[in-house]
Write an enzyme that holds these catalytic residues in place. Sequence first.
Site, mmCIF file in Angstrom:
data_model
loop_
_atom_site.group_PDB
_atom_site.id
_atom_site.type_symbol
_atom_site.label_atom_id
_atom_site.label_comp_id
_atom_site.label_asym_id
_atom_site.label_seq_id
_atom_site.Cartn_x
_atom_site.Cartn_y
_atom_site.Cartn_z
ATOM 1 N N HIS A 125 119.211 19.996 92.863
ATOM 2 C CA HIS A 125 118.137 19.074 93.353
ATOM 3 C C HIS A 125 117.805 19.123 94.847
ATOM 4 O O HIS A 125 117.281 18.266 95.597
ATOM 5 C CB HIS A 125 118.798 17.723 93.456
ATOM 6 C CG HIS A 125 119.217 17.230 91.947
ATOM 7 N ND1 HIS A 125 119.803 16.133 91.457
ATOM 8 C CD2 HIS A 125 118.344 17.706 90.910
ATOM 9 C CE1 HIS A 125 119.885 16.127 90.155
ATOM 10 N NE2 HIS A 125 118.854 17.063 89.811
ATOM 11 N N CYS A 182 104.151 22.061 109.398
ATOM 12 C CA CYS A 182 104.437 23.338 109.395
ATOM 13 C C CYS A 182 104.083 24.364 110.373
ATOM 14 O O CYS A 182 102.672 24.183 111.000
ATOM 15 C CB CYS A 182 103.577 24.111 108.080
ATOM 16 S SG CYS A 182 103.882 25.746 107.434
ATOM 17 N N ARG A 203 119.137 9.960 106.632
ATOM 18 C CA ARG A 203 120.249 10.573 105.891
ATOM 19 C C ARG A 203 120.657 11.968 106.591
ATOM 20 O O ARG A 203 121.798 12.243 106.673
ATOM 21 C CB ARG A 203 119.700 10.815 104.520
ATOM 22 C CG ARG A 203 119.870 9.552 103.585
ATOM 23 C CD ARG A 203 119.038 9.678 102.347
ATOM 24 N NE ARG A 203 120.271 10.679 101.586
ATOM 25 C CZ ARG A 203 119.760 11.312 100.182
ATOM 26 N NH1 ARG A 203 118.511 10.727 99.697
ATOM 27 N NH2 ARG A 203 120.158 11.971 99.728
ATOM 28 N N GLU A 254 135.848 6.306 87.485
ATOM 29 C CA GLU A 254 135.803 5.440 86.195
ATOM 30 C C GLU A 254 135.176 6.115 85.006
ATOM 31 O O GLU A 254 134.496 7.214 85.399
ATOM 32 C CB GLU A 254 135.406 4.240 86.628
ATOM 33 C CG GLU A 254 133.775 4.396 86.962
ATOM 34 C CD GLU A 254 133.239 2.929 87.865
ATOM 35 O OE1 GLU A 254 134.355 2.239 88.322
ATOM 36 O OE2 GLU A 254 132.118 3.029 87.771
#
Length: 253
Positions: free
Chosen positions: A119, A147, A69, A221
């Site tokens: 989010h 990390c 993504r 819609e």
Amino acid sequence: MDAIFEAAEHIRQARYVTVLTGAGVSAESGVPTFRASDGLWEGHHIEDVATPEGFRRNPHLVWEFYNERRNKLKQVRPNPGHYALVELEKRFAERFTLVTQNVDGLHQQAGSNTVAELHGSLYRTRCTGCKDLRIHDLEPLGELPKCQKCDRLLRPDIVWFREELPKEVWQRAYLAAQACDVFLLIGTSAVVYPAAGLAQIARNRGPAGDEGATIIEFNLEETAVSNSVDLGVYGPSGVTLPKLIEQLSMNPS
Ligand code: BJW
Ligand code: ZN
């Protein structure tokens, strides 16, 4: 009366405006929504890629999903709907709050200044050990990124199902919902809580719940909340939002 004209009338009379956006506002930029039949969840089990348990079971799979993504986001640009919300912010300045459920950073890229990201963000990671938050470009982060401070596993700084929303951001969104005269729900199916509850908070404001904000939905819609909103503007937000701005500037208040 034309719905956009009517929406503009409400906004013109408002002192405070609060907006909640969802995946639909980015659809015309090419970012898939979640719940459409060809949406983001298609081919994925939500429990596997969007819950803390899924991440513990298989961090590899989760990072694969998020790296993909992040990579796709490189080609994506804000659309006229995002820019229209920048114009709305200019008009209301500090009396305007943009709350988003989106994690794609497109509102900020368009130029919106004060975005409350409920989010999380695809641009950030959080350490599962020391909780260090870090902002990244969209460069690949590796199969299991670690990390820099404590060498524990990083996770995307995304709010998964059954996780708390970031407290300070939620507080800001809550107060803005409570204070507004007009609340706009844009490109969201309004089924995920607590975000979807912000419209009810706006509606029930005032000491006796009697100073409710006007709730206006902009969506392709009708949705689960359409019969409880005051007004619906149906069509692609990349078209309807610029029209709204045009309408507002025709009769400046
Ligand atoms: C257009 C358009 C165009 C298209 N123009 N419009 C049972 C089990 C587990 C949890 C729960 C449960 N029951 C209730 C819960 C709570 C849960 C919840 O609400 N679930 C519901 C689904 C029932 N909430 C949570 O878990 C939250 N945490 C929480 O409550 O903690 C306390 C708790 C503790 C312990 C147990 C239970 C609770 C956290 C929620 C975090 C949500 N995160 C996600 C995924 C992030 C991961 C990721 O990005 O990969 O965030 S879910 C997903 O949905 C994503 C979105 O931000 C969010 C909202 O979706 P959105 O934006 O509305 O998208 P769509 O696709 O649904 O709708 C798009 C809309 O656009 C459509 O209406 C289209 O028509 C429209 N559209 N093109 C205009 N051009
Ligand atoms: Zn750490």
